[in-house]
Design an enzyme around this catalytic site. Structure first.
Site, PDB file in Angstrom:
ATOM      1  N   MET A 163      -9.436   7.625  -0.213  1.00 33.16           N
ATOM      2  CA  MET A 163     -10.312   8.000   0.904  1.00 33.16           C
ATOM      3  C   MET A 163     -10.911   9.380   0.628  1.00 33.16           C
ATOM      4  SD  MET A 163      -7.898   6.713   4.026  1.00 33.16           S
ATOM      5  CE  MET A 163      -7.076   5.125   3.968  1.00 33.16           C
ATOM      6  N   SER A 183       0.867  -1.172   0.000  1.00 27.64           N
ATOM      7  CA  SER A 183       0.000   0.000   0.000  1.00 27.64           C
ATOM      8  C   SER A 183       0.904   1.221   0.000  1.00 27.64           C
ATOM      9  CB  SER A 183      -0.879   0.037   1.251  1.00 27.64           C
ATOM     10  OG  SER A 183      -1.348   1.373   1.461  1.00 27.64           O
ATOM     11  N   ASP A 217      -5.016   3.191  -1.775  1.00 28.68           N
ATOM     12  CA  ASP A 217      -6.108   3.510  -0.850  1.00 28.68           C
ATOM     13  C   ASP A 217      -6.690   4.888  -1.124  1.00 28.68           C
ATOM     14  OD1 ASP A 217      -4.046   1.841   1.377  1.00 28.68           O
ATOM     15  OD2 ASP A 217      -6.102   1.178   0.949  1.00 28.68           O
ATOM     16  N   HIS A 262      -8.472   0.494  -3.681  1.00 27.24           N
ATOM     17  CA  HIS A 262      -9.350   0.221  -2.537  1.00 27.24           C
ATOM     18  C   HIS A 262     -10.106   1.510  -2.236  1.00 27.24           C
ATOM     19  CE1 HIS A 262      -9.537  -0.726   2.092  1.00 27.24           C
ATOM     20  NE2 HIS A 262     -10.722  -0.680   1.537  1.00 27.24           N
ATOM     21  N   GLY A 264      -2.012  -3.613   8.931  1.00 26.13           N
ATOM     22  CA  GLY A 264      -1.140  -4.069  10.004  1.00 26.13           C
ATOM     23  C   GLY A 264      -0.341  -5.321   9.671  1.00 26.13           C
ATOM     24  N   GLY A 314       1.645  -1.780   4.100  1.00 29.03           N
ATOM     25  CA  GLY A 314       1.955  -0.372   3.886  1.00 29.03           C
ATOM     26  C   GLY A 314       3.150   0.030   4.718  1.00 29.03           C
ATOM     27  N   SER A 315       2.899   0.321   6.000  1.00 27.05           N
ATOM     28  CA  SER A 315       4.000   0.720   6.892  1.00 27.05           C
ATOM     29  C   SER A 315       5.018  -0.401   7.034  1.00 27.05           C
ATOM     30  CB  SER A 315       3.428   1.109   8.262  1.00 27.05           C
ATOM     31  OG  SER A 315       2.578   0.091   8.746  1.00 27.05           O
ATOM     32  N   MET A 327     -12.410   3.728  -0.292  1.00 27.26           N
ATOM     33  CA  MET A 327     -13.054   4.017   0.996  1.00 27.26           C
ATOM     34  C   MET A 327     -13.769   5.351   0.819  1.00 27.26           C
ATOM     35  SD  MET A 327      -9.885   2.650   3.255  1.00 27.26           S
ATOM     36  CE  MET A 327      -8.817   2.719   1.805  1.00 27.26           C
ATOM     37  N   ASP A 375      -5.706  -6.926   4.535  1.00 25.58           N
ATOM     38  CA  ASP A 375      -5.261  -5.536   4.449  1.00 25.58           C
ATOM     39  C   ASP A 375      -5.283  -4.847   5.806  1.00 25.58           C
ATOM     40  OD1 ASP A 375      -6.686  -2.577   2.783  1.00 25.58           O
ATOM     41  OD2 ASP A 375      -4.693  -2.970   3.588  1.00 25.58           O
ATOM     42  N   GLY A 432      -8.958   3.832   7.269  1.00 26.59           N
ATOM     43  CA  GLY A 432      -8.759   5.261   7.466  1.00 26.59           C
ATOM     44  C   GLY A 432      -7.317   5.695   7.561  1.00 26.59           C
ATOM     45  N   PHE A 433      -6.433   4.820   8.084  1.00 28.11           N
ATOM     46  CA  PHE A 433      -5.031   5.240   8.266  1.00 28.11           C
ATOM     47  C   PHE A 433      -4.088   4.053   8.133  1.00 28.11           C
ATOM     48  CE2 PHE A 433      -6.063   9.469   9.564  1.00 28.11           C
ATOM     49  CZ  PHE A 433      -7.351   9.363  10.095  1.00 28.11           C
ATOM     50  N   GLY A 434      -2.857   4.327   7.700  1.00 25.60           N
ATOM     51  CA  GLY A 434      -1.818   3.312   7.701  1.00 25.60           C
ATOM     52  C   GLY A 434      -1.166   3.278   9.074  1.00 25.60           C
ATOM     53  N   GLY A 435      -0.322   2.272   9.325  1.00 25.42           N
ATOM     54  CA  GLY A 435       0.451   2.220  10.558  1.00 25.42           C
ATOM     55  C   GLY A 435      -0.318   1.774  11.793  1.00 25.42           C
ATOM     56  N   HIS A 482      -1.311  -1.534  -4.061  1.00 21.34           N
ATOM     57  CA  HIS A 482      -2.582  -1.288  -3.392  1.00 21.34           C
ATOM     58  C   HIS A 482      -2.730   0.213  -3.185  1.00 21.34           C
ATOM     59  CE1 HIS A 482      -5.827  -2.621  -0.614  1.00 21.34           C
ATOM     60  NE2 HIS A 482      -5.528  -1.538   0.051  1.00 21.34           N
ATOM     61  N   MET A 484     -10.330  -6.545   5.980  1.00 18.57           N
ATOM     62  CA  MET A 484      -9.604  -5.481   6.671  1.00 18.57           C
ATOM     63  C   MET A 484      -9.200  -5.942   8.074  1.00 18.57           C
ATOM     64  SD  MET A 484      -9.748  -2.666   4.607  1.00 18.57           S
ATOM     65  CE  MET A 484      -8.951  -1.708   5.848  1.00 18.57           C
TER      66      MET A 484
HETATM   67  C1  DX5 Z   1      -6.259   1.423   5.707  1.00 20.83           C
HETATM   68  C2  DX5 Z   1      -5.875   0.954   4.334  1.00 20.83           C
HETATM   69  C3  DX5 Z   1      -4.708  -0.012   4.315  1.00 20.83           C
HETATM   70  C4  DX5 Z   1      -3.443   0.583   4.909  1.00 20.83           C
HETATM   71  C5  DX5 Z   1      -2.395  -0.487   5.085  1.00 20.83           C
HETATM   72  O1  DX5 Z   1      -7.496   2.049   5.672  1.00 20.83           O
HETATM   73  O2  DX5 Z   1      -6.970   0.352   3.671  1.00 20.83           O
HETATM   74  O3  DX5 Z   1      -4.467  -0.455   2.993  1.00 20.83           O
HETATM   75  O4  DX5 Z   1      -2.945   1.582   4.077  1.00 20.83           O
HETATM   76  O5  DX5 Z   1      -1.290   0.079   5.732  1.00 20.83           O
HETATM   77  P1  DX5 Z   1      -0.590  -0.656   6.956  1.00 20.83           P
HETATM   78  O6  DX5 Z   1       0.034  -1.909   6.368  1.00 20.83           O
HETATM   79  O7  DX5 Z   1       0.413   0.327   7.443  1.00 20.83           O
HETATM   80  O8  DX5 Z   1      -1.656  -0.979   7.951  1.00 20.83           O
HETATM   81 ZN    ZN Z   2      -6.412  -0.670   1.771  1.00 27.18          ZN
END
Ligand code: DX5
Ligand code: ZN
Length: 221
Positions: free
Chosen positions: A37, A9, A35, A66, A177, A197-198, A68, A175, A142-145, A33, A137
């Site tokens: 939003m 991501s 995201d 993806h 963490g 992602g992170s 959102m 998807d 909503g957020f990475g990390g 991937h 999910m």
């Molecule tokens: C969250 C996203 C994920 C996120 C994954 O809403 O849909 O795709 O970016 O990032 P990590 O791997 O850091 O959770």
């Molecule tokens: Zn995603």
């Protein structure tokens, strides 16, 4: 077991160096991937079709968008035109998920439904036969990390059973963490495409991180 697939991501990548960073990790990955939003479905705003087009011009790997957002039907065409190979959306945003699924297919893209941890698989089951992917999910969108939600693992296993027992073609994708530790739980539960992602872009060396995840997946295949 079929080869497990890795899908970074870009949400936590360095947006000033997106082209360079995606090309650098591309040798180790199977998808990207993206995201999207809208600040309504989730409390965050990321990017639109022009960023998808920029990534599409930068790498050869297929793109999974993806969504959102609250109106996936309205924006699907712009994302397919930008280069999306697959589009997933959250079924609870529309009265007509079947209509949106059919529309995305008519546009020539693969289609998936994303499962919010607080919504569950129930909203996806009626549509399983029409899907190319079920996006489980393991964080609240909503957020990475964020941390991997272990309580979703039994739902991943249930998705796996529903797909296998029903003879459906949908991939089970995980998807949120996902990193070197949590990826094992996601795979053992039945995930075959793993979004990170992170786990890739947060560190100082995204290439080394992608290579390590690739090696971990190859070891689990
Ligand atoms: C969250 C996203 C994920 C996120 C994954 O809403 O849909 O795709 O970016 O990032 P990590 O791997 O850091 O959770
Ligand atoms: Zn995603």
């Amino acid at each position: 077991m079929p080869r497990l697939q890795l899908s970074p991501s870009i949400l936590t990548a360095d947006f000033a160096r997106l082209g360079e960073q995606t090309r650098a990790v591309a040798p180790y990955v199977d998808w990207f991937h993206l995201d999207v939003m809208d600040g309504h479905y989730v409390d965050n705003i990321t990017f639109g079709a022009s960023t998808v087009a920029a990534i599409n011009n930068s790498v050869d790997e297929p793109l999974h968008v993806h969504l959102m957002i609250e109106d996936p039907d309205k924006y699907a065409e712009s994302f397919v035109a930008a280069g999306a190979d697959r589009i997933s959306f959250h079924p609870e945003v529309t009265e007509e998920p079947a209509g949106v699924i059919a529309h995305i297919k008519e546009l020539g893209a693969g289609v998936g439904l994303a499962v919010h941890p607080d919504v569950g698989l129930g909203a996806v089951e009626p549509h399983l036969a029409d899907l190319d992917v079920v996006l489980m999910m393991t964080v609240r969108p909503g957020f990475g990390g964020q941390a991997f939600l272990d309580e979703v693992v039994p739902e991943i296993a249930r998705a796996r059973r529903l797909v296998d027992d029903g003879g459906h073609r949908a991939d089970v994708e995980v998807d949120g963490g996902v990193n070197l530790k949590t990826v094992v739980r996601a795979v053992e539960a039945g995930g075959e495409i793993l979004v990170a992602g992170s786990g890739i872009f947060d560190g100082v060396d995204p290439v080394a991180a992608a290579r390590r995840l690739r090696e971990r997946l190859d070891g689990l295949s």
